[in-house]
Write an enzyme that holds these catalytic residues in place. Structure first.
Site, PDB file in Angstrom:
ATOM      1  N   ASP A 192     137.596  55.463  46.085  1.00  0.00           N
ATOM      2  CA  ASP A 192     136.168  55.209  45.994  1.00  0.00           C
ATOM      3  C   ASP A 192     135.710  55.687  44.617  1.00  0.00           C
ATOM      4  OD1 ASP A 192     133.571  54.556  46.936  1.00  0.00           O
ATOM      5  OD2 ASP A 192     133.196  56.674  47.300  1.00  0.00           O
ATOM      6  N   ASP A 214     135.154  60.124  49.929  1.00  0.00           N
ATOM      7  CA  ASP A 214     134.446  61.352  50.304  1.00  0.00           C
ATOM      8  C   ASP A 214     133.235  61.124  51.185  1.00  0.00           C
ATOM      9  OD1 ASP A 214     132.735  60.166  48.471  1.00  0.00           O
ATOM     10  OD2 ASP A 214     132.036  62.094  47.686  1.00  0.00           O
ATOM     11  N   ASP A 266     133.431  55.916  54.016  1.00  0.00           N
ATOM     12  CA  ASP A 266     134.873  55.800  53.803  1.00  0.00           C
ATOM     13  C   ASP A 266     135.687  56.099  55.061  1.00  0.00           C
ATOM     14  OD1 ASP A 266     134.506  55.259  51.062  1.00  0.00           O
ATOM     15  OD2 ASP A 266     134.328  57.395  50.614  1.00  0.00           O
TER      16      ASP A 266
END
Length: 789
Positions: free
Chosen positions: A478, A677, A681
């Site tokens: 990410d 995080d 996700d």
């Protein structure tokens, strides 16, 4: 007040004689769930029509408030029926699905309920049971070890009691371990035989049963054995401690595994906790009342106050506010919401008040869909114990066959007494073949590796995560919070000729101090960090979707996008190229106008972590492909990717998109790790071969991931790879040690050396082989403490 408190208990009891009858011991009944409650235990209470009601929990109190007349009537309340058609599956073999609880026919593990946990299931009964059995086993095994191993360390325990008495003491200590504690193992072993799927339970049950059975016979009927098998003092050696210790060690491994499995469910419960338990519903007459979430219907009007979580997916009908949608997009910047815009259940309302119309409720909400994705992804995993089972599948039948052959040969052509030689040889084969270190092979390596990893900021949830990460060839990362800091900061202040940068920054920050704009905080903090003294703003006005304007020290100041400037009839042509350059660098650029003139630009960006570029280089050097998948817009994402040398970029990706990307890559044969995080996700972290969570991020991400980097340090991925490879190599070595001594001893135990040396393998040597394998496993596992990460 004193009088009121005195009457409190009396009133409650008086009422409960029809609403919730109290018993002779002073307990009262919760009118909602029917449970008994101690009125003096400080539990929640509520008053209705002059009567006091007591509840077992805040949840029951909330349900009571939603419909007090229903519960206060004293009539029995029909509880919601259990969901029909509940299915159960094996965490090791997801293809096994049953309509009732039980054991897996392949591996013997207890089946777990499918679907999303409600959070009310309570502790895992198997974990409670196995923990109790472990402590009983350990409590019996320790004195057994002292009794048998004491003489080796200069403790003459057996001389104190005598050999015969010592054997009887061993029988007494080992019997509860074998005949009670080990029953689940024997059941799984028996099921594995019936289902023709030999596994570690087959070995353990046969080996433990054989060692115990042989020892019982040797204790009760020592005269049956030839003189050559008698030890010191003429007694026949017994191996109760081997049987009991095997059971205790295997229970240790099972308890560790069950605790790891129980933690996987907490990630789903953490997701469910994002949604509030109640919603504030606006009725047709305009009154407002809090109702349980399960009583919200499509079309209901709900009020979302500042600081509240949005209860369901819906559309804004009144009001304006900023909503923190980081759980969905992963982006830290709140999003402004006005009439006609959609909001998502579980997101957080920052400052304004909103009225929404409910559109999706229950299982249809995006949060529920995320929860379901995490649940399914977690059930799809296979643990590392499959390696031991694969070996056992061939090893077990081979050992049993050799024991049968040894028995048959000795009983047919062996010397007298043939039957005794046949029994002893078959028993020796089974004892030496039981890999007592198998229960230690994985837990010892995992415990040592996780301790070493923690020192380096790498937390591994279980052996499975390490095993999978060692084979990964593709990593999806990410952007926000993983490659970047996740906290927008002021980066640029550019003034046109005629304006000073310091003056421009003071005016911009002073104006933004009164703004609800998501990027205002970054500008204000940046100005204060540079020592700017902010001024008061008059006639402040926020123009939705464009920017803000006001009057500062007699100057008309405006800050916003190009549309804001065009609305003020100002041209931004002179700064357009610079603004595009800033955006191409991954920054958000805003124009500033003073007294009817474009004065310059201010830019805000989420800075890249210092060590991100070095970590990417190291991962590339190990042959790993890096893909960025982010909810951010494409230009910003590509700018970050270009700086870091990332192989591929997927921008504007929502949670289901990240999971779909992983599914697609896995379908093509890739071994995928996901690093992230945010709550958004979580499904991808759970669906990947291994999830890697930044420890600075959301708790849900850490619960869904197999590996957590405590410091949010991207180079931790490199350290985690080192640790994973070392751990799996160590586990395989341990499994080798768990089998090799026993496997080499099998032909000797069967009597292969009898024609040469005229003797059978003593069971003492068989026990020594088992001990040696355990010592080898422990020593090898401890080497992980010194691995360089």
């Amino acid at each position: 007040m004193a009088e009121c408190c005195h009457d409190h208990g009396h009133k409650g009891h008086e009422h409960h004689k029809h609403g919730a009858a109290h018993s002779d011991d002073g307990l009262v009944r919760d009118p909602v769930c029917g449970m008994t409650v101690d009125p003096n235990a400080g539990k929640p209470t509520a008053e209705y029509e002059g009567q006091v009601f007591h509840f077992c929990s805040a949840g029951c109190k909330t349900k009571f408030h939603a419909d007090p007349a229903r519960y206060a009537s004293g009539e029995p309340v029909q509880q919601e029926p259990a969901k029909p058609g509940a299915l159960y599956t094996c965490p090791m073999h997801p293809e096994i699905i049953r309509d009732k609880p039980g054991s897996c026919p392949i591996c013997g593990m207890a089946l777990e309920p499918m679907g999303v946990p409600t959070g009310d299931e309570g502790p895992n009964p198997e974990l409670i049971d196995f923990t109790r059995r472990f402590w009983i086993s350990a409590a019996c095994s320790i004195p057994l070890l002292i009794l048998t191993m004491g003489p080796m360390f200069g403790l003459p325990v057996r001389e104190w009691f005598g050999e015969r008495t010592s054997a009887w003491l061993e029988l007494v200590l080992a019997t509860p371990v074998i005949l009670w504690a080990a029953l689940p193992f024997f059941k799984r072993g028996w099921d594995s035989i019936l289902n023709r799927s030999p596994n570690m339970w087959t070995l353990i049950s046969i080996g433990v049963g054989t060692a115990y059975g042989y020892s019982v016979v040797a204790t009760l009927f020592p005269d049956m054995f030839p003189h050559s098998f008698r030890g010191h003092g003429g007694s026949v050696p017994v191996y109760f401690e081997a049987a009991a210790v095997i059971v205790a060690l295997v229970f240790l491994g099972q308890v560790l595994e069950l605790k790891a499995r129980e933690r996987t469910g907490s990630s789903i419960r953490a997701l469910l906790d994002l949604a509030p338990k109640t919603a504030r519903r606006i009725t047709e007459d305009g009154s407002e009342t809090d109702v349980p979430l399960d009583q919200v219907h499509v079309g209901d009007r709900l009020r979302i106050r500042p600081g509240d979580s949005v209860p369901v997916d819906g559309v804004v009908t009144e009001g304006r506010s900023s909503i923190d949608e980081s759980m969905i997009t992963g982006e830290p910047v709140p999003v402004e919401k006005v009439e006609g815009e959609k909001v998502t259940g579980g997101t957080l309302n920052k400052n304004g008040s909103l009225i929404i119309r409910a559109e999706k409720i229950g299982a249809e909400t995006m949060l529920s869909q995320i929860v379901e994705m995490v649940a399914k992804a977690q059930r799809s995993r296979a643990p590392i114990q499959g390696l031991a089972d694969a070996v056992s599948f061939y090893f077990v039948p081979a050992v049993v066959l050799i024991a049968i052959i040894a028995f048959a040969v000795w009983a047919t052509i062996g010397p007298e007494p043939r039957m005794i030689y046949a029994i002893v040889s078959a028993v020796s084969v089974l004892i030496i073949a039981c890999p007592c270190a198998l229960g230690l092979a994985t837990p010892m390596s995992v415990m040592t590796a996780t301790g070493r990893g923690a020192q380096a900021g790498v937390l591994a949830k279980d052996a499975e995560a390490l095993e999978r990460f060692a084979r990964v060839d593709t990593i999806i990362v990410d952007k926000t919070g993983t490659l970047t800091e996740g906290k927008p900061k002021l980066t640029d202040v550019i003034a046109v000729p005629g304006f000073a940068e310091d003056e421009l920054l003071v005016l911009a920050a002073s104006l933004e101090r009164g703004s609800e704009h998501p990027l205002a905080e970054a500008i204000v903090d940046g100005a204060q960090a540079r020592g700017a003294k902010l001024m008061d703003t008059k006639n402040f006005d926020a123009v939705t979707g464009k920017g803000v304007q006001g009057e500062i020290s007699g100057k008309a100041v405006a800050l916003g996008n190009a549309a804001m400037m065009e609305g003020l009839s100002l041209s931004v042509a002179a700064l357009k190229d610079k603004a595009d350059e800033l955006r191409s660098a991954g920054k958000t650029a805003m124009y500033v106008a003073v007294d009817g003139k474009v004065a310059g630009l201010v830019a805000v960006a989420d800075p890249i972590k210092e060590n991100a570029a070095d970590a990417i280089r190291q991962l590339h050097a190990r042959g790993l492909k890096i893909i960025m998948a982010t909810g951010d817009e494409e230009r910003t994402a590509k700018a970050v990717a270009a700086k870091l040398g990332i192989d591929e970029v997927r921008a504007g990706v929502l949670p289901e998109g990240k999971k779909a990307l992983i599914d697609d890559l896995q379908a093509k044969g890739a071994k995928v790790a996901m690093a992230g995080d945010g709550v958004n996700d979580a499904p991808a972290l759970a669906a990947a071969h291994v999830g890697i969570a930044m420890g600075t991020g959301a708790d849900v991400a850490m619960e869904s991931a197999g590996i957590t980097l405590v410091k949010g340090d991207l180079t931790g991925i490199v350290r985690a790879r080192h640790l994973a490879e070392a751990t799996i190599r160590n586990i395989k070595q341990n499994l080798f040690f768990a089998f090799i001594y026993n496997a080499l001893g099998v032909p000797v135990a069967a009597g292969l050396l009898y024609p040469v040396f005229g003797t059978l393998l003593s069971p003492v040597i068989a026990a020594a082989a088992m001990s040696l394998s355990s010592v080898s496993v422990i020593s090898n596992a401890l080497r992980l403490r010194t691995v360089k990460l």
